[in-house]
Design a protein around this motif. Structure first.
Motif, PDB file in Angstrom:
ATOM      1  N   PRO A  12      36.379  50.167  39.905  1.00  0.00           N
ATOM      2  CA  PRO A  12      35.367  50.390  38.930  1.00  0.00           C
ATOM      3  C   PRO A  12      35.828  50.812  37.694  1.00  0.00           C
ATOM      4  CG  PRO A  12      34.929  51.731  41.046  1.00  0.00           C
ATOM      5  CD  PRO A  12      36.300  51.008  40.997  1.00  0.00           C
ATOM      6  N   ILE A  13      35.498  50.032  36.572  1.00  0.00           N
ATOM      7  CA  ILE A  13      35.875  50.448  35.089  1.00  0.00           C
ATOM      8  C   ILE A  13      34.293  50.549  34.592  1.00  0.00           C
ATOM      9  CG2 ILE A  13      36.943  49.762  33.135  1.00  0.00           C
ATOM     10  CD1 ILE A  13      38.364  47.748  34.446  1.00  0.00           C
ATOM     11  N   GLU A  14      34.213  51.908  34.048  1.00  0.00           N
ATOM     12  CA  GLU A  14      32.885  52.218  33.557  1.00  0.00           C
ATOM     13  C   GLU A  14      33.077  52.477  32.074  1.00  0.00           C
ATOM     14  OE1 GLU A  14      31.073  53.797  37.645  1.00  0.00           O
ATOM     15  OE2 GLU A  14      31.642  55.374  36.235  1.00  0.00           O
ATOM     16  N   GLY A  15      31.811  52.772  31.401  1.00  0.00           N
ATOM     17  CA  GLY A  15      31.761  53.211  29.937  1.00  0.00           C
ATOM     18  C   GLY A  15      32.485  52.350  28.991  1.00  0.00           C
ATOM     19  N   ASN A  16      33.271  53.023  28.228  1.00  0.00           N
ATOM     20  CA  ASN A  16      34.178  52.550  26.948  1.00  0.00           C
ATOM     21  C   ASN A  16      35.219  51.751  27.758  1.00  0.00           C
ATOM     22  OD1 ASN A  16      32.299  53.681  25.159  1.00  0.00           O
ATOM     23  ND2 ASN A  16      33.953  55.238  24.636  1.00  0.00           N
ATOM     24  N   ARG A  17      35.723  51.956  28.680  1.00  0.00           N
ATOM     25  CA  ARG A  17      36.851  51.332  29.037  1.00  0.00           C
ATOM     26  C   ARG A  17      36.447  50.028  29.640  1.00  0.00           C
ATOM     27  NH1 ARG A  17      41.937  53.931  29.877  1.00  0.00           N
ATOM     28  NH2 ARG A  17      41.615  56.036  29.764  1.00  0.00           N
ATOM     29  N   TYR A  18      35.170  49.619  30.238  1.00  0.00           N
ATOM     30  CA  TYR A  18      34.492  48.320  30.687  1.00  0.00           C
ATOM     31  C   TYR A  18      34.368  47.771  29.296  1.00  0.00           C
ATOM     32  CZ  TYR A  18      30.959  45.055  32.277  1.00  0.00           C
ATOM     33  OH  TYR A  18      30.226  44.184  32.564  1.00  0.00           O
ATOM     34  N   LEU A  19      33.953  48.323  28.436  1.00  0.00           N
ATOM     35  CA  LEU A  19      33.497  47.602  26.972  1.00  0.00           C
ATOM     36  C   LEU A  19      34.764  46.899  26.633  1.00  0.00           C
ATOM     37  CD1 LEU A  19      30.905  49.793  25.090  1.00  0.00           C
ATOM     38  CD2 LEU A  19      30.531  47.799  26.813  1.00  0.00           C
TER      39      LEU A  19
ATOM     40  N   ILE B 131      38.581  24.078  30.839  1.00  0.00           N
ATOM     41  CA  ILE B 131      39.320  24.944  32.068  1.00  0.00           C
ATOM     42  C   ILE B 131      39.920  26.121  31.797  1.00  0.00           C
ATOM     43  CG2 ILE B 131      41.446  24.487  33.379  1.00  0.00           C
ATOM     44  CD1 ILE B 131      40.580  21.419  33.322  1.00  0.00           C
ATOM     45  N   PHE B 132      40.383  26.590  30.591  1.00  0.00           N
ATOM     46  CA  PHE B 132      41.142  27.523  29.910  1.00  0.00           C
ATOM     47  C   PHE B 132      40.150  28.740  30.210  1.00  0.00           C
ATOM     48  CE2 PHE B 132      44.044  30.491  27.880  1.00  0.00           C
ATOM     49  CZ  PHE B 132      43.031  30.963  26.894  1.00  0.00           C
ATOM     50  N   TRP B 133      39.038  28.559  29.498  1.00  0.00           N
ATOM     51  CA  TRP B 133      38.071  29.644  29.798  1.00  0.00           C
ATOM     52  C   TRP B 133      37.555  29.819  30.884  1.00  0.00           C
ATOM     53  CZ3 TRP B 133      36.935  33.121  26.049  1.00  0.00           C
ATOM     54  CH2 TRP B 133      37.424  32.791  24.694  1.00  0.00           C
ATOM     55  N   LEU B 134      37.554  28.911  31.995  1.00  0.00           N
ATOM     56  CA  LEU B 134      37.110  29.104  33.346  1.00  0.00           C
ATOM     57  C   LEU B 134      38.044  29.984  33.813  1.00  0.00           C
ATOM     58  CD1 LEU B 134      34.989  28.215  35.270  1.00  0.00           C
ATOM     59  CD2 LEU B 134      36.599  26.304  36.063  1.00  0.00           C
ATOM     60  N   MET B 135      39.246  29.793  33.758  1.00  0.00           N
ATOM     61  CA  MET B 135      40.187  30.492  34.147  1.00  0.00           C
ATOM     62  C   MET B 135      40.389  32.062  33.834  1.00  0.00           C
ATOM     63  SD  MET B 135      42.488  28.935  36.236  1.00  0.00           S
ATOM     64  CE  MET B 135      40.786  28.113  36.743  1.00  0.00           C
ATOM     65  N   ILE B 136      40.030  32.035  32.502  1.00  0.00           N
ATOM     66  CA  ILE B 136      39.794  33.687  31.922  1.00  0.00           C
ATOM     67  C   ILE B 136      38.648  34.219  32.499  1.00  0.00           C
ATOM     68  CG2 ILE B 136      39.064  34.924  29.847  1.00  0.00           C
ATOM     69  CD1 ILE B 136      41.938  34.139  29.561  1.00  0.00           C
ATOM     70  N   PHE B 137      37.599  33.589  32.825  1.00  0.00           N
ATOM     71  CA  PHE B 137      36.689  34.206  33.519  1.00  0.00           C
ATOM     72  C   PHE B 137      36.882  34.544  34.940  1.00  0.00           C
ATOM     73  CE2 PHE B 137      32.053  34.900  34.134  1.00  0.00           C
ATOM     74  CZ  PHE B 137      31.539  34.588  35.127  1.00  0.00           C
ATOM     75  N   ILE B 138      37.610  33.626  35.708  1.00  0.00           N
ATOM     76  CA  ILE B 138      38.054  33.797  37.190  1.00  0.00           C
ATOM     77  C   ILE B 138      38.846  34.943  37.219  1.00  0.00           C
ATOM     78  CG2 ILE B 138      39.212  33.010  38.929  1.00  0.00           C
ATOM     79  CD1 ILE B 138      37.792  30.263  38.363  1.00  0.00           C
ATOM     80  N   TYR B 139      39.907  35.056  36.464  1.00  0.00           N
ATOM     81  CA  TYR B 139      41.177  36.007  36.333  1.00  0.00           C
ATOM     82  C   TYR B 139      40.473  37.438  36.004  1.00  0.00           C
ATOM     83  CZ  TYR B 139      44.801  33.144  38.215  1.00  0.00           C
ATOM     84  OH  TYR B 139      45.828  32.365  38.930  1.00  0.00           O
ATOM     85  N   GLY B 140      39.626  37.372  34.995  1.00  0.00           N
ATOM     86  CA  GLY B 140      39.153  38.549  34.326  1.00  0.00           C
ATOM     87  C   GLY B 140      38.224  39.034  35.503  1.00  0.00           C
ATOM     88  N   GLY B 141      37.416  38.622  36.307  1.00  0.00           N
ATOM     89  CA  GLY B 141      36.829  38.989  37.482  1.00  0.00           C
ATOM     90  C   GLY B 141      37.755  39.550  38.576  1.00  0.00           C
ATOM     91  N   LEU B 142      38.569  38.706  38.693  1.00  0.00           N
ATOM     92  CA  LEU B 142      39.781  39.051  39.772  1.00  0.00           C
ATOM     93  C   LEU B 142      40.450  40.515  39.388  1.00  0.00           C
ATOM     94  CD1 LEU B 142      41.771  35.949  40.864  1.00  0.00           C
ATOM     95  CD2 LEU B 142      40.820  37.448  42.317  1.00  0.00           C
ATOM     96  N   LEU B 143      40.911  40.625  38.148  1.00  0.00           N
ATOM     97  CA  LEU B 143      41.315  41.942  37.686  1.00  0.00           C
ATOM     98  C   LEU B 143      40.380  43.095  37.631  1.00  0.00           C
ATOM     99  CD1 LEU B 143      43.159  40.787  34.585  1.00  0.00           C
ATOM    100  CD2 LEU B 143      44.168  41.687  36.349  1.00  0.00           C
ATOM    101  N   PHE B 144      39.005  42.816  37.326  1.00  0.00           N
ATOM    102  CA  PHE B 144      38.222  43.774  37.654  1.00  0.00           C
ATOM    103  C   PHE B 144      37.933  44.393  38.895  1.00  0.00           C
ATOM    104  CE2 PHE B 144      34.879  46.177  35.362  1.00  0.00           C
ATOM    105  CZ  PHE B 144      33.759  46.224  36.167  1.00  0.00           C
ATOM    106  N   TRP B 145      38.088  43.334  39.908  1.00  0.00           N
ATOM    107  CA  TRP B 145      38.000  43.664  41.173  1.00  0.00           C
ATOM    108  C   TRP B 145      39.216  44.525  41.825  1.00  0.00           C
ATOM    109  CZ3 TRP B 145      39.667  40.279  45.649  1.00  0.00           C
ATOM    110  CH2 TRP B 145      39.072  40.839  47.018  1.00  0.00           C
ATOM    111  N   ILE B 146      40.268  44.095  41.277  1.00  0.00           N
ATOM    112  CA  ILE B 146      41.518  44.610  41.828  1.00  0.00           C
ATOM    113  C   ILE B 146      41.620  45.937  41.371  1.00  0.00           C
ATOM    114  CG2 ILE B 146      44.050  44.737  41.525  1.00  0.00           C
ATOM    115  CD1 ILE B 146      43.840  41.471  41.619  1.00  0.00           C
ATOM    116  N   THR B 147      41.371  46.289  40.024  1.00  0.00           N
ATOM    117  CA  THR B 147      41.435  47.465  39.488  1.00  0.00           C
ATOM    118  C   THR B 147      40.512  48.722  39.849  1.00  0.00           C
ATOM    119  OG1 THR B 147      40.571  46.934  37.340  1.00  0.00           O
ATOM    120  CG2 THR B 147      42.779  46.676  37.427  1.00  0.00           C
TER     121      THR B 147
END
Lengths: 183, 98
Positions: A108-115, A90-106
């Motif tokens: 487009p992140i590109e290049g090295n910042r994306y990595l 469940i923890f990793w599922l939350m990381i995946f979901i919140y990671g996606g949310l942060l990516f969407w809120i912030t």
């Protein structure tokens, strides 16, 4: 009971506990590190050399990683069950979901910042798991974060290769270490 | 002062209980995992588990995993406490006796 018998009994206890922990570690963490180490190694090398095609590569690698993780969890839960296992999933599922949310809120992140975003998010997850379950995971998370930042600052043109080696290679070596030390 | 537990003291039962205590408190091990880990026969392991279950040291849960019957063994609080006391008693012997 004499001293010799007491010593032998304590030795039985020590061996049984070590054998159990070894078998459980082999069943889970070691293989997970190796699977995701391969994902990172190939994925970050792809990021360095494939340009826009890297998205497809990461997608395929993530499918490989998720399927591999599910297989490891299924096989190990046939033999040993703990509530830890469910919580970790469940923890990793939350990381995946919140990671996606942060990516969407912030935005487009590109290049090295994306990595770096992917790397530090996963390293953060390892660090948190380390605080709750196993200190070595905390150190792995902190090391990966530190090395990622160093690579970003010192060799930005080769960040993909750097992350492939220290992140992917580091996870693979950690997995082999877990499987061998506890064997 | 901690006392030796005569039920746990038997070498095979000591190994079984030690293995179960190595898992988290909510953890359980499947029958074949314990059998293979300690190189026991089904009958031998079953007999020892029955004794431990009668004493309330372990609980057995029979279930199905992928349509195959499986038995998961959990160390109870009573069993964990008895094991800890037994280990303390063994360590005390090493300290007290020359």
């Amino acid at each position: 009971m004499d001293r010799h018998e007491a010593h032998e009994s304590l030795e039985i206890v020590r061996q049984a506990m070590e054998q159990t922990q070894s078998a459980v570690a082999r069943a889970g963490m070691g293989y997970m590190f190796i699977i995701w180490g391969i994902v990172w190694l190939v994925g970050f090398l792809g990021s360095q050399f494939l340009g826009e095609l890297q998205g497809y590569l990461w997608l395929a690698l993530d499918v490989f990683g998720i399927v591999g993780t599910a297989v490891v969890i299924l096989k190990s839960s046939r033999r040993v069950r703990t509530a830890h296992g469910k919580r970790i999933g469940i923890f990793w599922l939350m990381i995946f979901i919140y990671g996606g949310l942060l990516f969407w809120i912030t935005g487009p992140i590109e290049g090295n910042r994306y990595l770096l975003f992917i790397t530090t998010l996963v390293a953060f997850a390892y660090a948190i798991m380390g605080i709750w379950f196993s200190p070595p995971l905390l150190y792995i998370g902190l090391c990966i974060t530190a090395l990622a930042i160093v690579g970003w600052q010192l060799i930005p043109a080769y960040l993909g290769i750097w992350l492939a080696l220290v992140g992917g290679g580091g996870l693979i070596i950690s997995g082999i270490f877990v499987l061998r030390v506890k064997a | 002062m901690a006392n030796l537990d005569t039920l746990i003291h038997q070498p095979v039962r000591l190994r079984i209980v030690a293995s179960l205590s190595a898992l988290p408190e909510d953890g359980s091990a499947e029958f074949t995992f314990l059998r293979d880990l300690h190189d026991l026969t089904d009958g031998n392991l079953g007999a020892h588990l029955r004794k431990l279950e009668e004493a309330g040291y372990v609980s057995l849960e029979k279930t199905f995993v992928e349509r195959k019957p499986r038995t998961f063994i959990t160390l109870s609080r009573k069993g964990r406490k008895a094991f800890v006391e037994h280990v303390k008693a063994l360590e005390q012997i090493l300290k007290d006796k020359p």
